[in-house]
Design an enzyme around this catalytic site. Structure first.
Site, PDB file in Angstrom:
ATOM      1  N   ASP A 195       0.861  -1.169   0.000  1.00 55.23           N
ATOM      2  CA  ASP A 195       0.000   0.000   0.000  1.00 55.23           C
ATOM      3  C   ASP A 195       0.909   1.235   0.000  1.00 55.23           C
ATOM      4  OD1 ASP A 195      -2.185   1.648  -0.008  1.00 55.23           O
ATOM      5  OD2 ASP A 195      -3.173   0.744   1.707  1.00 55.23           O
TER       6      ASP A 195
HETATM    7  C1  BGC Z   1      -5.246   3.025   0.282  1.00 54.03           C
HETATM    8  C2  BGC Z   1      -5.451   1.938  -0.746  1.00 54.03           C
HETATM    9  C3  BGC Z   1      -5.415   2.535  -2.141  1.00 54.03           C
HETATM   10  C4  BGC Z   1      -4.098   3.254  -2.316  1.00 54.03           C
HETATM   11  C5  BGC Z   1      -3.907   3.846  -3.695  1.00 54.03           C
HETATM   12  C6  BGC Z   1      -4.060   3.910  -0.024  1.00 54.03           C
HETATM   13  O1  BGC Z   1      -4.063   5.029   0.784  1.00 54.03           O
HETATM   14  O2  BGC Z   1      -5.097   2.427   1.546  1.00 54.03           O
HETATM   15  O3  BGC Z   1      -6.666   1.278  -0.500  1.00 54.03           O
HETATM   16  O4  BGC Z   1      -5.596   1.528  -3.092  1.00 54.03           O
HETATM   17  O5  BGC Z   1      -4.036   4.312  -1.371  1.00 54.03           O
HETATM   18  O6  BGC Z   1      -4.705   4.939  -3.902  1.00 54.03           O
END
Ligand code: BGC
Length: 753
Positions: A304
């Site tokens: 993530d």
């Molecule tokens: C979130 C994810 C997301 C990623 C990309 C993160 O802050 O936890 O769920 O896919 O950002 O945008």
């Protein structure tokens, strides 16, 4: 000899990975081509493939869409990145996506040594939310209330089409953390508190995205997330530690991911948080032993946002960024969403050159990334496919969005049949959600927070707009503005003044749009201003109805009694206003069922599948009292405008063993005078077990339309596996003994020998 064994092992892993991933793929790019490509790659190119940066890294500083040619070439040619993600600030139109993606793929395929296309990743969480004018479906929490597998799959299939039409082939969805912590600000992204329900719905989403084959112009690669344990932080705050035993993890949190793997998901995103002190990004046990070894996942693992760096910055388990990179890669990471610098790539190169990570380890990840790119057809055509473009914004999409939103609507209370509203009634709308549409959509809606009204499609309706259309402007007045947090929306004096002419007050309460950590709250109780407004509405003596627009069950016990009708609307999205009004007016007969326990008190968070001992209060030795299990509304609660009578529940055997199956049947008759959908749920209880059993667990459900006066048969088949649990050795077992099966208010006993 050792080398020979190693060689055989590597070949074994390689062929098993490829055999599974290459299925049904029409690409001209073969497994042998991938191996040849890996052979040609330098360590730098391999580390680059494993690197994902955000779009800001290739855009001009102050622009949301304009490519900076120099930065673009630096990222792709010099840093050799394999993947890019995201939008800057807000959703783009189709033309802009085309321009941006064409520029990216042009450089990647025409100006680099090996011409490897870029894998672009996007969040399309309840529709293609980062493309302007896309159709957004209710957030998962509402889709779970709809209890309709086919509808969930249909919504996902439309999302896949709109995502692919936008030029993207990789979607960071679905969220499969089970929503067992109602404070959590991503609760709306979950399918609620039950593991079985979330597993069933999650699997449908994966099928909707991937079933046609990744190379098909109507499919996208899914990304089950966030593996694992993110959804139940102890404090309730986003991205904070979770503490759960391995047994608990396997009982409630692992099955949704297993179901997604079985449904064929291609990728997984790791949980940013930590479990029992171990950040998941550094856990070889979770990312390799459990994910690959036990779940049998063969796809690609992405981190993530910034989470490798955060192993140092937040978790403090690595002294340096380089050590963080080593830990994550050794644990099982394939691609790092770095995303704001090239540190991951650079450290990885150093680590391989100094011998701390083997080049074979890189090859494993690069192979998974290239296989995914190949399976998605990117080597054949990295640009937006002409056939895919035709699938954007087709007329039936918003009809499906309306149906989904209608099926999600959950009627919690309807005293004296106050609903549907009567024709000709003078209706006053009030409350922060009455005249504002971003709260109907919330997270991941045309921008990250979903709070930018200017990015929504023209004509997006508020509840007030839809009410005027349905009941006529003369019959509807509204005390609210189009800003959720405007103090005027909770102005009691204004409400009192406007209420004098009204027959009924519809208070639209709940939560503003939010996503992730900005949605953190310290109290599950609804905000004081809204509670005060409700008290004032009740004090007018008029009939009061609440429409709850919210991502989690905000406690309303102090104002519940004063309302005659309460409709839980969740985050119904594109056609949400219409759906709400169709239920208030009676044009649609509601059938949603709560996918969570609606709590009565903030200090009494007991879930539906609690243990017996969770509801006892020992007043004095030997004297048990207290209120027992006393939520505001139970998991599975939801009313209809018609009535359903259950016939006697039948089982085809009362004793079973081994692989035998038990069939449970019940007839349900619609005894009212209007047609209605109805979901029937089968629960079980293990009477005695070596791990204290839950009072009940959902084991099966089905939803059908039952015409007025008609009877439908619901039939469920379960086996020993459906009654299993995780024992103290972390093994799934079904112990011999008696079980109760429950449907509605009936139960029967069966025995497993
Ligand atoms: C979130 C994810 C997301 C990623 C990309 C993160 O802050 O936890 O769920 O896919 O950002 O945008």
């Amino acid at each position: 000899m050792l080398n020979y064994i190693k060689y055989i092992l590597v070949l074994g892993v390689l062929f098993s990975t490829m055999a599974i991933q290459a299925q049904n793929n029409s690409s001209k790019f073969s497994d042998a081509d991938i191996e040849a490509l890996i052979d040609k790659m330098t360590i730098e190119e391999k580390a680059g493939q494993m690197t994902q940066v955000t779009i800001d890294m290739i855009l001009k500083e102050e622009s949301s869409t304009e490519i900076d040619e120099e930065k673009l070439r630096f990222a792709i040619k010099d840093m050799q990145v394999g993947s890019i993600l995201n939008v800057k600030w807000h959703a783009y139109d189709l033309k802009t996506w085309d321009k941006v993606l064409t520029a990216i793929q042009d450089v990647a395929t025409k100006e680099t040594r090996l011409s490897v296309p870029i894998l672009y990743g996007i969040d399309a969480i309840h529709g293609a939310n980062y493309t302007q004018n896309s159709t957004l479906f209710p957030h998962n929490i509402g889709m779970a209330a709809a209890r309709d597998r086919a509808l969930v799959k249909e919504g996902a299939a439309i999302t896949a089409k709109e995502v692919r039409a936008s030029g993207h082939r990789w979607n960071f969805d679905p969220t499969l953390g089970v929503g067992r912590q109602p404070l959590w600000s991503r609760f709306e992204e979950t399918f609620g508190e039950d593991t079985y329900l979330a597993s069933e719905m999650g699997a449908e989403v994966i099928k909707g995205y991937e079933e046609k084959g990744l190379d098909h112009h109507e499919a996208v690669a899914s990304c089950m997330k966030h593996f694992i344990g993110y959804s139940n932080p102890r404090s309730g705050k986003d991205r904070t530690p979770a503490y759960m035993t391995d047994r608990e993890l396997r009982e409630h949190y692992l099955p949704t991911f297993q179901a997604a793997v079985d449904a064929g998901t291609s990728t997984v995103m790791i949980n940013s948080g930590e479990l029992d002190g171990m950040p998941v990004h550094a856990s070889k046990y979770l990312l390799t032993d459990v994910l690959r070894g036990e779940l049998g996942f063969k796809g690609m693992v992405v981190s993530d946002w910034e989470d490798v760096i955060r192993l140092k910055l937040r978790a403090h388990i690595a002294e340096t960024h380089k050590e963080a990179v080593r830990l994550a890669v050794e644990a099982g990471l394939d691609m790092s969403m770095v995303p704001l610098d090239y540190s991951f790539r650079n450290h990885l190169i150093e680590l391989v050159k100094e011998g701390s990570i083997s080049e074979e380890r890189l090859d494993q990840s690069v192979r998974r990334i290239l296989v995914l790119k190949r399976n998605l057809g990117l080597f054949d055509n990295p640009y937006t496919e002409e056939e895919a473009r035709k699938n954007f914004n087709l007329p039936n999409y918003t009809e499906v969005a309306l149906t989904a939103a209608q099926h999600s609507m959950t009627l919690l209370k309807n005293e004296d049949n106050v609903l549907p509203l009567k024709e000709g009634q003078k209706i006053l709308l009030a409350g922060p959600a009455a005249n504002e549409f971003t709260c109907l959509h919330s997270s991941w809606s045309f921008n990250w927070q979903g709070d930018g009204a200017e990015y929504y499609p023209k004509g997006t309706e508020t509840i007030y707009d839809a009410m005027k259309e349905r009941f006529g402007a003369d019959n509807v007045s509204c005390a609210s503005t189009n800003k959720f947090e405007d103090a005027k929306n909770t102005d009691v004096a204004q409400l009192n003044k406007m209420a004098t002419d009204a027959d009924v007050i519809v208070l639209c309460l709940g939560e503003k749009a939010y996503a992730e950590s900005p949605g953190v709250i310290n109290d599950l109780m609804l905000d004081k201003e809204q509670l005060d407004l409700a008290e004032a509405a009740i004090a007018t003596g008029k009939t009061v109805i609440y429409v709850m627009v919210q991502g989690r069950p905000r406690v309303i016990s102090t104002i519940e009694a004063g309302a005659k009708g309460i409709l839980q609307a969740y985050r119904p999205s594109s056609r949400g206003a219409d759906a709400i009004v169709s239920v208030l007016s009676g044009d649609f007969n509601p059938s949603g069922k709560l996918p969570f326990t609606y709590h009565r008190n903030t200090g009494d968070i007991v879930l539906y599948d609690h243990k017996f001992a969770e509801t006892f209060t020992e007043l004095a030795p030997g004297e048990i009292g207290g209120s027992g299990f006393n939520p505001q509304w139970q998991f599975g609660h939801g009313l209809s405008y018609t009535s359903f009578d259950y016939g006697k529940m039948q089982v085809d055997k009362t004793t079973f063993s081994g692989e035998e199956k038990v069939t449970v049947t019940v007839n349900v008759t619609n005894t009212g005078d209007r047609d209605g959908h109805h979901a029937v749920e089968l629960y079980s209880r293990d009477d005695y077990a070596s791990v204290s059993p839950c009072v009940k667990r959902l084991r099966a459900f089905d939803k059908k339309m039952i015409k007025a006066g008609a009877t439908e048969t619901f039939s469920f088949t379960i086996d020993a596996d459906d009654l299993s649990f995780i024992n103290f050795d972390s093994k799934r077992v079904t112990e011999k003994g008696t079980f109760k099966l429950f449907i509605d208010d009936q139960w029967t006993s069966i025995r497993y020998e």
